[in-house]
Design an enzyme around this catalytic site. Structure first.
Site, PDB file in Angstrom:
ATOM      1  N   SER A   3      21.327  36.543  40.513  1.00 39.81           N
ATOM      2  CA  SER A   3      20.352  35.579  40.998  1.00 39.81           C
ATOM      3  C   SER A   3      19.713  36.188  42.239  1.00 39.81           C
ATOM      4  O   SER A   3      20.423  36.538  43.185  1.00 39.81           O
ATOM      5  CB  SER A   3      21.040  34.257  41.341  1.00 39.81           C
ATOM      6  OG  SER A   3      20.100  33.382  41.899  1.00 39.81           O
ATOM      7  N   ARG A  16     -21.272  20.492  37.882  1.00 40.21           N
ATOM      8  CA  ARG A  16     -20.139  21.381  38.138  1.00 40.21           C
ATOM      9  C   ARG A  16     -18.885  20.646  37.704  1.00 40.21           C
ATOM     10  O   ARG A  16     -18.899  19.423  37.544  1.00 40.21           O
ATOM     11  CB  ARG A  16     -20.051  21.744  39.628  1.00 40.21           C
ATOM     12  CG  ARG A  16     -19.816  20.545  40.508  1.00 40.21           C
ATOM     13  CD  ARG A  16     -19.768  20.923  41.971  1.00 40.21           C
ATOM     14  NE  ARG A  16     -19.725  19.693  42.761  1.00 40.21           N
ATOM     15  CZ  ARG A  16     -20.162  19.592  44.010  1.00 40.21           C
ATOM     16  NH1 ARG A  16     -20.692  20.627  44.606  1.00 40.21           N
ATOM     17  NH2 ARG A  16     -20.067  18.456  44.661  1.00 40.21           N
ATOM     18  N   CYS A  33      16.649  32.216  43.208  1.00 38.87           N
ATOM     19  CA  CYS A  33      17.027  30.954  43.841  1.00 38.87           C
ATOM     20  C   CYS A  33      16.482  30.830  45.261  1.00 38.87           C
ATOM     21  O   CYS A  33      16.828  29.915  45.984  1.00 38.87           O
ATOM     22  CB  CYS A  33      18.531  30.781  43.826  1.00 38.87           C
ATOM     23  SG  CYS A  33      19.396  32.058  44.737  1.00 38.87           S
ATOM     24  N   GLY A  39     -20.402  20.390  51.312  1.00 39.24           N
ATOM     25  CA  GLY A  39     -20.989  20.167  52.615  1.00 39.24           C
ATOM     26  C   GLY A  39     -20.893  21.329  53.587  1.00 39.24           C
ATOM     27  O   GLY A  39     -21.335  21.226  54.719  1.00 39.24           O
ATOM     28  N   TYR A  91      15.220  32.389  34.466  1.00 39.08           N
ATOM     29  CA  TYR A  91      14.930  31.097  35.076  1.00 39.08           C
ATOM     30  C   TYR A  91      14.531  31.232  36.540  1.00 39.08           C
ATOM     31  O   TYR A  91      14.785  32.256  37.174  1.00 39.08           O
ATOM     32  CB  TYR A  91      16.138  30.155  34.965  1.00 39.08           C
ATOM     33  CG  TYR A  91      17.329  30.557  35.818  1.00 39.08           C
ATOM     34  CD1 TYR A  91      17.412  30.135  37.142  1.00 39.08           C
ATOM     35  CD2 TYR A  91      18.338  31.353  35.303  1.00 39.08           C
ATOM     36  CE1 TYR A  91      18.485  30.511  37.937  1.00 39.08           C
ATOM     37  CE2 TYR A  91      19.412  31.729  36.086  1.00 39.08           C
ATOM     38  CZ  TYR A  91      19.489  31.312  37.401  1.00 39.08           C
ATOM     39  OH  TYR A  91      20.545  31.693  38.185  1.00 39.08           O
ATOM     40  N   HIS A 129     -18.237  12.779  52.053  1.00 44.17           N
ATOM     41  CA  HIS A 129     -17.535  14.017  52.391  1.00 44.17           C
ATOM     42  C   HIS A 129     -16.026  13.807  52.453  1.00 44.17           C
ATOM     43  O   HIS A 129     -15.247  14.559  51.871  1.00 44.17           O
ATOM     44  CB  HIS A 129     -18.064  14.525  53.742  1.00 44.17           C
ATOM     45  CG  HIS A 129     -17.399  15.780  54.201  1.00 44.17           C
ATOM     46  ND1 HIS A 129     -16.384  15.772  55.133  1.00 44.17           N
ATOM     47  CD2 HIS A 129     -17.572  17.067  53.848  1.00 44.17           C
ATOM     48  CE1 HIS A 129     -15.977  17.012  55.335  1.00 44.17           C
ATOM     49  NE2 HIS A 129     -16.686  17.817  54.575  1.00 44.17           N
ATOM     50  N   ARG A 148     -31.401  25.995  48.324  1.00 44.24           N
ATOM     51  CA  ARG A 148     -30.038  25.478  48.230  1.00 44.24           C
ATOM     52  C   ARG A 148     -29.022  26.605  48.168  1.00 44.24           C
ATOM     53  O   ARG A 148     -29.212  27.560  47.436  1.00 44.24           O
ATOM     54  CB  ARG A 148     -29.890  24.631  46.955  1.00 44.24           C
ATOM     55  CG  ARG A 148     -31.097  23.796  46.620  1.00 44.24           C
ATOM     56  CD  ARG A 148     -30.994  23.156  45.245  1.00 44.24           C
ATOM     57  NE  ARG A 148     -29.883  22.241  45.131  1.00 44.24           N
ATOM     58  CZ  ARG A 148     -29.528  21.672  43.976  1.00 44.24           C
ATOM     59  NH1 ARG A 148     -30.166  21.961  42.852  1.00 44.24           N
ATOM     60  NH2 ARG A 148     -28.499  20.849  43.946  1.00 44.24           N
TER      61      ARG A 148
HETATM   62  P1  ADP Z   1     -24.963  20.209  48.369  1.00 46.77           P
HETATM   63  O1  ADP Z   1     -24.299  21.427  47.829  1.00 46.77           O
HETATM   64  O2  ADP Z   1     -24.627  19.914  49.765  1.00 46.77           O
HETATM   65  O3  ADP Z   1     -24.866  19.055  47.425  1.00 46.77           O
HETATM   66  P2  ADP Z   1     -27.567  20.623  47.276  1.00 46.77           P
HETATM   67  O4  ADP Z   1     -28.199  21.943  47.284  1.00 46.77           O
HETATM   68  O5  ADP Z   1     -26.981  20.197  46.002  1.00 46.77           O
HETATM   69  O6  ADP Z   1     -26.504  20.584  48.435  1.00 46.77           O
HETATM   70  O7  ADP Z   1     -28.682  19.616  47.743  1.00 46.77           O
HETATM   71  C1  ADP Z   1     -28.541  18.497  48.563  1.00 46.77           C
HETATM   72  C2  ADP Z   1     -29.240  17.316  47.931  1.00 46.77           C
HETATM   73  O8  ADP Z   1     -30.620  17.586  47.702  1.00 46.77           O
HETATM   74  C3  ADP Z   1     -28.653  16.976  46.582  1.00 46.77           C
HETATM   75  O9  ADP Z   1     -28.550  15.595  46.462  1.00 46.77           O
HETATM   76  C4  ADP Z   1     -29.656  17.507  45.623  1.00 46.77           C
HETATM   77  O10 ADP Z   1     -29.660  16.791  44.426  1.00 46.77           O
HETATM   78  C5  ADP Z   1     -30.966  17.361  46.371  1.00 46.77           C
HETATM   79  N1  ADP Z   1     -31.913  18.372  45.914  1.00 46.77           N
HETATM   80  C6  ADP Z   1     -31.745  19.691  45.960  1.00 46.77           C
HETATM   81  N2  ADP Z   1     -32.792  20.337  45.418  1.00 46.77           N
HETATM   82  C7  ADP Z   1     -33.655  19.386  45.009  1.00 46.77           C
HETATM   83  C8  ADP Z   1     -34.917  19.431  44.349  1.00 46.77           C
HETATM   84  N3  ADP Z   1     -35.470  20.583  43.986  1.00 46.77           N
HETATM   85  N4  ADP Z   1     -35.537  18.269  44.103  1.00 46.77           N
HETATM   86  C9  ADP Z   1     -34.943  17.090  44.455  1.00 46.77           C
HETATM   87  N5  ADP Z   1     -33.769  16.989  45.081  1.00 46.77           N
HETATM   88  C10 ADP Z   1     -33.117  18.122  45.348  1.00 46.77           C
HETATM   89 MG    MG Z   2     -25.123  19.286  45.500  1.00 45.82          MG
END
Ligand code: ADP
Ligand code: MG
Ligand code: MG
Length: 901
Positions: A791, A363, A858, A105, A878, A481, A96
């Site tokens: 100003s 996050r 201004c 995305g 200001y 998205h 990831r």
């Molecule tokens: P994005 O940043 O596009 O969300 P992610 O890295 O979070 O991409 O992953 C995409 C999807 O895959 C997410 O729904 C995430 O929860 C799932 N996912 C990622 N890693 C795992 C994992 N180790 N086991 C199960 N699902 C995963």
């Molecule tokens: Mg994610």
């Protein structure tokens, strides 16, 4: 030895949430959750430094990365009690991406890495679930082919259609052939057939075999993520969001958990509070028997997380709360734990494998302006954060959203609803429909207001989404998205509008029998998810009705030291700005008053006058008008200061443009059209911006300054007599020398004395100047001997410092930005290192003579948060900005006070 890899798992992690720069947001938060004792599948993060190393070294990795990676794999295997590549108990991984700041995305993910002809039989034996194993396998093949073999490798398929799309077509055909309606109908044997077809198609279209080796799959995916950092989509997103290229992305390698093993498994995404309203309710979506990307992709309509957030449209859908109450309660407990820990609303991902809950991401959740305000204020009252934190939680631009227009409710009740979807981005918008992101961008360039209509959006569409006034999609949920991106930008957006049939090729939109073509108008109420045909009226927002907004702004006002004034030239604007919290007028431009059709004749008479005598008579015709104007504005701003600028633009701007107008004027004034033409050509200047304007007018034609001063002071005298407190500040424009100011100041004071005497009243007033030429800044100490306030007119100051014409910069600015010769438009955000030096010098020199010299700004910059921060730091009293920017500036000033404390 450089540490390239940080492990997490088994309630212990080497990283933490503080380490976002090195581990990226996703990795840092996976580490943090692990340390909090929340169950997170174990794994490790490869640092952003490795990404930078990779790009700095010709796409090569540090030599010891391989070893460190093998160590990390072994440790993760131990935690999971499985082996990567093991033939009887195989461990699978996800790879990831994870930048410092989330880029929804934009970046890539590959799931189920480690399925090969050797490990598949072992996993089937272990789980007894052929369907699950081959479902995972076809997903791996699809993602790997798309992300690694096509996009990252930069290979084009033979047929030039995306490989993912081709594989989806194969799946679609298989379902048709078998009479299946959903993916869930496919058996293990079906998936075997489909994945074989997938692999053949890949070989044929991309010229390479899908790798049947676990390590090849792993390294291929890791490299693809690093490469995605410099993919086209990521670059264009970074540009819009101002994310520096040097940040790089981290890569997370994480043990897989499976939401697709059967009915007792699931996956979902949720927000710890409602991101559209800020309401403190758990809000999310989930899918049974699925893997993570299914929810976001919008292929299936997800179910609501709980009963309380169901809408009219999904009453019958199964909620997680009622299907798996224990898991839901666990998830809710994690929600509370995370909010307490992060003291902010979180956006989370989770997977349930056979009834066991796993957290995959947290996050800080994107939210729109109204939600940001509600969450900040609520969290203060819940004792999670203090006032300063609450104020910092809302960005100045989010305040702006509250001031955004909404669809006129009256017109709405009278109009027939065309369609309904999910309210993904609030506010109202109306515009012409387009069907592609490129069209949206092109039409916007022609100054047309567009609504982008799509089945769903993808990261390829972001430029068009940015250009559109609103976004409308037929598919997808509140976490799709389109919804995420629109929410981030505070843009009006409706998603999941199922009744739309969109034909992108023919550029038509069919809704309930109505056919709309490209260019037809639609109106969207993004707050309610309602779509109307045609153009409905929009109403300006009234933040006055929002209780949390009012509370937050009170805190901001307590905290900030910088005052906020407004630029306004009409009583109505003054009243509006006051209601937005303006503490006076920083710039009232008098020339706007000259263009009124009744007055322009007198102005032209003045300009055409042959003698001083005739000119004086003509000028005096304007006096009653100007006096009325000033009375209205001063009265609207009672108790507050009003800075009025003397006439500024070159006179030719007031003259008629074409023959017809010239002839008309000639008739009215009873002079020849030729005489007028001669005068116009006399007024012609090669460089009007540097020509006869500003105080140069008042010096050549003192009667103009006299008339304007008289109008200001007579209005003042009259109001004072009526017990209305007014504080006029007369501002001399475009001063470059002490003597220019001295000349004009003498006239203003002479008239003030005369008016006081004539009316037998005393009133307070100030005479000051605009600092908008470099020479004025350089000699500010001289000017401050006489000037009672400064100003900064940073529009002209930027123009004259750079030597960039404000009106012509459009010709080359795009090239400058593109080639990074400039990082931003200096007319939008103050150039702090250059123009800012002159401003600072002006402040210091001015105050060295007059300790309490009142100083403001201004120019357009007065409403720009970054520039406002600069103004705060150099000690201005200001900023002044347009009425709608006043609340934004108040909040930005509070941010500066907190950050620079
Ligand atoms: P994005 O940043 O596009 O969300 P992610 O890295 O979070 O991409 O992953 C995409 C999807 O895959 C997410 O729904 C995430 O929860 C799932 N996912 C990622 N890693 C795992 C994992 N180790 N086991 C199960 N699902 C995963
Ligand atoms: Mg994610
Ligand atoms: Mg100016």
């Amino acid at each position: 030895m450089t540490k390239h890899i940080y492990l997490f798992g088994n309630n212990h992690a080497e990283g933490s949430a503080e380490m976002k720069n090195l581990l990226g947001g996703k990795g840092a938060n996976l580490a943090e959750m692990t340390n909090l004792g929340i169950s997170v599948p174990p794994g490790f993060t490869i640092t952003t430094d490795v990404c930078n190393y990779y790009y700095d070294n010709n796409l090569n990795y540090p030599s010891d990365l391989d070893n460190q990676m093998n160590d990390a794999l072994r440790q993760t295997e131990v935690v999971m009690g499985k082996g990567f590549g093991s033939t009887d108990n195989p461990l699978l991984f996800s790879v990831r991406s994870g930048a410092r700041q989330s880029m929804p995305g934009m970046m890539e993910t590959v799931l189920n890495i480690g399925l090969t002809s050797k490990t598949i039989p072992g996993l089937i034996a272990k789980t007894g679930n052929k369907r699950f194993v081959y479902d995972s396998y076809r997903r791996l093949i699809t993602m790997y082919a798309d992300v690694v073999m096509e996009k990252a490798a930069g290979v084009e398929t033979k047929s030039r259609k995306g490989i993912r799309h081709q594989l989806e077509t194969i799946l679609f055909d298989h379902k048709e052939e078998k009479g299946y309606s959903e993916d869930a109908d496919l058996s293990g044997d079906d998936w075997i057939v489909v994945s074989d077809k997938f692999k053949k198609q890949i070989k044929e279209q991309l010229g390479e075999e899908f790798p049947d080796d676990t390590y090849a799959q792993l390294w291929g995916s890791v490299t693809a993520v690093f490469k995605s950092w410099n993919g086209k989509r990521a670059i264009s997103y970074r540009k819009i969001e101002n994310i520096p290229e040097e940040w790089g992305t981290a890569v997370n390698v994480q043990a897989m958990v499976f939401g697709n093993t059967g009915k007792g498994s699931a996956t979902g995404v949720a927000f710890t509070r409602n991101p559209a309203t800020g309401e403190n309710v758990f809000y999310g979506e989930w899918l049974q028997n699925a893997q993570g990307e299914d929810v976001v992709a919008g292929l299936r309509t997800p179910n609501p997380l709980n009963e309380s957030t169901k809408t009219d449209d999904n009453q019958d859908a199964l909620s997680l709360e009622s299907f798996l109450p224990q898991v839901y309660n666990d998830l809710d407990a994690i929600r509370i734990k995370l909010e307490k820990h992060y003291t902010d609303m979180q956006d989370i991902e989770f997977t349930i494998e056979e009834g066991r809950l796993w957290m995959l991401q947290t996050r800080s959740g994107k939210r729109n302006g109204p939600a940001a305000i509600k969450i900040a204020v609520d969290m203060f009252h819940e004792n999670l954060i203090n006032k300063e934190r609450a104020v910092l939680r809302v960005s100045p631009n989010q305040i702006d959203e509250l001031l955004h227009p909404m669809v006129d409710p009256e017109e709405e009740t009278r109009s027939e609803l065309l369609a309904k979807g999910l309210p993904a981005g609030p506010g109202g918008a109306t515009g012409q429909i387009v069907f592609t992101a490129d069209d949206a961008e092109a039409w916007k360039k022609e100054n047309r207001v567009v609504v982008l209509v799509r089945d769903e959006t993808s990261p390829e569409d972001v430029h068009g989404m940015h250009a559109a006034a609103a976004i409308l999609t037929s598919k997808g949920g509140m976490t799709s998205h389109a919804a995420l991106v629109a929410r981030g930008w505070g843009k009006c957006c409706i998603v999941g509008c199922n009744s739309l049939q969109i034909n992108t090729d023919e550029k038509t939109l069919t809704v309930n029998g109505v056919v709309l073509k490209e260019g037809d108008s639609l109106t969207l109420n993004g707050t309610a998810g309602k779509v109307y045909r045609g153009k409905l009226g929009l109403l300006n927002a009234d933040p006055g009705t929002n209780k949390e907004y009012a509370e937050l702004m009170t805190w901001a006002d307590e905290i900030r030291t910088l005052k906020v004034r407004t630029n306004a030239e009409r009583p109505e604007d003054s009243v509006l700005a006051r209601s937005f919290g303006a503490q006076g007028i920083g710039l009232c431009r008098t020339e706007h008053m000259f263009f009124d059709p009744k007055r322009i004749l007198a102005v032209r008479k003045m300009i055409l006058a042959g003698s001083e005598e005739a000119r004086r008579t003509a000028v005096m015709e304007l006096l009653p008008y100007q006096r009325d104007d000033f009375r209205g504005i001063l009265e609207a701003m009672n108790d507050l200061p009003v800075t009025i600028r003397l006439l500024d633009p070159p006179l030719h701007e007031f003259m008629p443009q074409n023959n017809e107008q010239i002839n008309e004027l000639a008739d009215e004034l009873n002079i020849s059209a030729d005489a007028i033409r001669i005068r116009i050509s006399n007024l012609h200047e090669l460089n009007p911006m540097l020509g006869h304007r500003g105080c140069r007018l008042g010096i050549a034609y003192p009667e103009i300054t006299e008339m304007q001063s008289r109008a200001i002071f007579e209005a003042t005298a009259e109001l004072i007599k009526n017990d209305i407190n007014v504080f006029p500040e007369v501002m001399v424009p475009l001063v470059g020398t002490y003597t220019e100011f001295e000349n004009q100041e003498a006239i203003v004071r002479k008239i003030a004395d005369a008016v006081m005497e004539e009316n037998s009243v005393k009133f307070n007033y100030l005479v000051g100047t605009m600092i908008e030429l470099p020479r004025a800044a350089l000699t500010a100490d001289e000017i401050a001997q006489k000037a009672e306030f400064f100003s900064f007119g940073t529009n002209d100051l930027t123009q004259t410092t750079y030597g960039f014409s404000r009106d012509d910069i459009g010709g080359f600015l795009p090239d400058y930005l593109e080639q990074k010769v400039l990082t931003h438009d200096p007319f939008q955000s103050l150039d702090q290192s250059g123009v800012g030096q002159l401003v600072k010098m002006g402040v210091d020199k001015g105050r060295s003579i007059r300790e309490n010299l009142k100083i403001g700004i201004c120019g357009e910059h007065g409403g720009d948060p970054t520039s406002i921060d600069f103004c705060h730091r150099i000690g201005l009293d200001y900023v002044s900005c347009s009425p709608y920017r006043v609340p934004v500036a108040r909040l930005a000033a509070a941010h500066s006070a907190i950050i620079n404390a």
